[in-house]
Design an enzyme around this catalytic site. Structure first.
Site, short mmCIF file in Angstrom:
data_model
loop_
_atom_site.label_atom_id
_atom_site.label_comp_id
_atom_site.label_asym_id
_atom_site.label_seq_id
_atom_site.Cartn_x
_atom_site.Cartn_y
_atom_site.Cartn_z
N PHE A 13 0.88 -1.13 -0.26
CA PHE A 13 -0.04 -0.06 0.08
C PHE A 13 1.03 1.33 -0.01
CE2 PHE A 13 -2.54 3.47 1.58
CZ PHE A 13 -3.73 3.35 0.90
N ASP B 233 9.43 2.52 1.71
CA ASP B 233 8.23 3.35 1.97
C ASP B 233 8.11 3.10 3.47
OD1 ASP B 233 5.82 4.04 2.93
OD2 ASP B 233 4.80 3.73 0.80
N LYS C 74 2.91 9.76 8.49
CA LYS C 74 2.17 9.19 9.70
C LYS C 74 2.60 9.85 11.32
CE LYS C 74 -0.17 4.95 7.77
NZ LYS C 74 -1.56 5.35 8.19
N1 PLP Z 1 2.59 4.31 2.53
C1 PLP Z 1 2.40 3.43 3.28
C2 PLP Z 1 3.13 2.32 3.80
C3 PLP Z 1 1.19 3.34 4.13
O1 PLP Z 1 0.87 2.84 5.03
C4 PLP Z 1 0.14 4.65 3.68
C5 PLP Z 1 -0.94 4.69 4.46
O2 PLP Z 1 -1.73 3.90 5.12
C6 PLP Z 1 0.50 5.66 2.79
C7 PLP Z 1 1.81 5.47 2.12
C8 PLP Z 1 -0.29 6.75 2.21
O3 PLP Z 1 -0.16 7.70 3.42
P1 PLP Z 1 -1.41 8.89 3.20
O4 PLP Z 1 -2.51 8.13 3.69
O5 PLP Z 1 -0.91 9.62 4.60
O6 PLP Z 1 -1.28 9.47 2.11
#
Ligand code: PLP
Length: 383
Positions: free
Chosen positions: A121, A206, A235
């Site tokens: 994700f 990520d 986050k």
């Molecule tokens: N990358 C990862 C690993 C995530 O868990 C998330 C959100 O859960 C995101 C990117 C996207 O972040 P945002 O919701 O702040 O755009």
């Protein structure tokens, strides 16, 4: 808009690991706003920093300097081993968008593709949605931006075939969060690092969900003894105040020239003041070590719960597989969603990360007593 289901509860206030709904009922928060409030709710140091900054200077745009963002960038760079530069955004998806644009600019014409893993994700914008390895989420939004392909997590042969001459970067989570708290097989990341070096492509980690202590180390990739070229964060960085960051090795970051990328809000003083306070508290409290210790207690407790067949994850990002086998004795079908709702009724917030597993991601400052209390609620629900 109806893109979320009607919420089962509305929260009015939070303090540490506790949330309070609009009727004043208390809940133990073992989700942390999706692994975001890593220092718990209303942390006094973070709250004070935000209040002071709100009275001082909120925003000037990135056409001018401010005194807060550079402090946060310097701390992040030090924690990441140094030698890098930082772009601030407002979310995880935006941090990843920055990584994609940077990778394309760095790699040059004809090299633009990003290879990521099934089950991953990476966000909900069109490009990060395409990077997200969940094809069922793509379908309603086709056509998505070109240049994204997926391989099975852990399949080195597939990665080898996918990294062709058009590839600029490989993008991976150290531990897949939203996809179900999925770990890669041992040795995978070291082999990926080697393949990226051989092919001259960037390794982007990520760390939006895993970064800043969540897995028991400052960054998830530290568990695998590798150094990525680019790291994305969000986050926990603001403990709930929206801020994202894309860190890159300085020679990679140098691919951007003025005008290549930008943001109105990214790195603005208010969000950066929250991040500066968060990082200071995290360092003072050594939250990665605390998360590692608390994670062991939580993991052992989850594994001992009635019906739990396995526990996966790292530190304080864990999923318990509930051993659900379809309809129960009364004919009602059981799912992790129902278990999470039953826990919520008893005052515990957890998340059904798959139809058969619940995810827990409490505050990294969670106490042993709070862990035991959460386990008692889950034990009662599962029994
Ligand atoms: N990358 C990862 C690993 C995530 O868990 C998330 C959100 O859960 C995101 C990117 C996207 O972040 P945002 O919701 O702040 O755009």
């Amino acid at each position: 808009m109806p893109n979320y289901a009607t919420p089962p509860v509305t929260f009015a206030r939070g303090e540490g690991s506790r949330l309070f709904d609009t009727d004043g009922k208390a809940y133990l928060d073992f989700l942390g706003g999706l692994a975001t409030t890593s220092l718990g709710h209303s942390h006094p140091t973070v709250a004070e920093a935000i209040a002071v900054q709100a009275r001082t200077l909120l925003h000037v745009s990135n056409l001018y300097g401010n005194t807060v963002g550079p402090d946060v960038a310097a701390t992040l760079d030090r924690l990441l081993g140094g030698g890098g530069r930082v772009f601030f955004a407002n979310s995880g998806a935006e941090a990843n968008e920055c990584a994609f644009k940077l990778a394309r600019k760095w790699a040059g014409p004809g090299r633009y593709a990003v290879v990521s893993a099934y089950g991953s994700f990476h966000g909900r914008t069109l490009a990060t949605l395409h990077a997200t390895g969940q094809p069922e989420k793509h379908e309603p939004f086709q056509p998505l931006p070109e240049g994204f392909r997926h391989v099975a997590l852990g399949d080195l042969g597939a990665l080898d075939r996918a990294v062709g001459p058009d590839v600029a970067a490989v993008l991976l989570e150290p531990l897949q969060g939203e996809g179900g708290v999925n770990e890669a097989p041992a040795g995978y990341f070291a082999a990926v690092r080697q393949l990226c070096d051989e092919r001259g492509v960037l390794l982007v980690m990520d760390e939006v969900q895993t970064g800043l202590g969540r897995t028991g180390r400052w960054f998830g990739f530290e568990h695998f003894d590798i150094r990525p070229d680019v790291v994305t964060l969000a986050k926990a960085l603001g403990n709930g105040v929206p801020i994202g960051a894309c860190w890159a090795r300085a020679d990679v970051a140098a691919a951007f020239v003025p005008g290549d990328h930008g943001t109105t809000f990214g790195g603005q003083p208010l969000a950066a003041s929250a991040a500066r306070a968060v990082l200071a508290v995290m360092e003072a409290e050594d939250v990665p070590a605390r998360a590692a210790r608390a994670g062991e207690r939580l993991r052992a407790g989850l594994a001992a719960l009635p019906g739990v067949t396995s526990v996966r994850g790292m530190g304080l990002l864990l999923a318990a597989e509930l051993g659900l086998r379809g309809p129960n004795a009364t004919g009602a079908s059981r799912s992790a969603r129902e278990v999470a709702l039953a826990a919520l009724e008893r005052g515990l917030v957890v998340n059904p990360v798959t139809p058969t597993a619940i995810r827990v991601a409490p505050s990294l400052l969670v106490s042993d007593d709070e862990i035991d209390e959460a386990l008692d609620v889950l034990a009662a629900v599962l029994a």
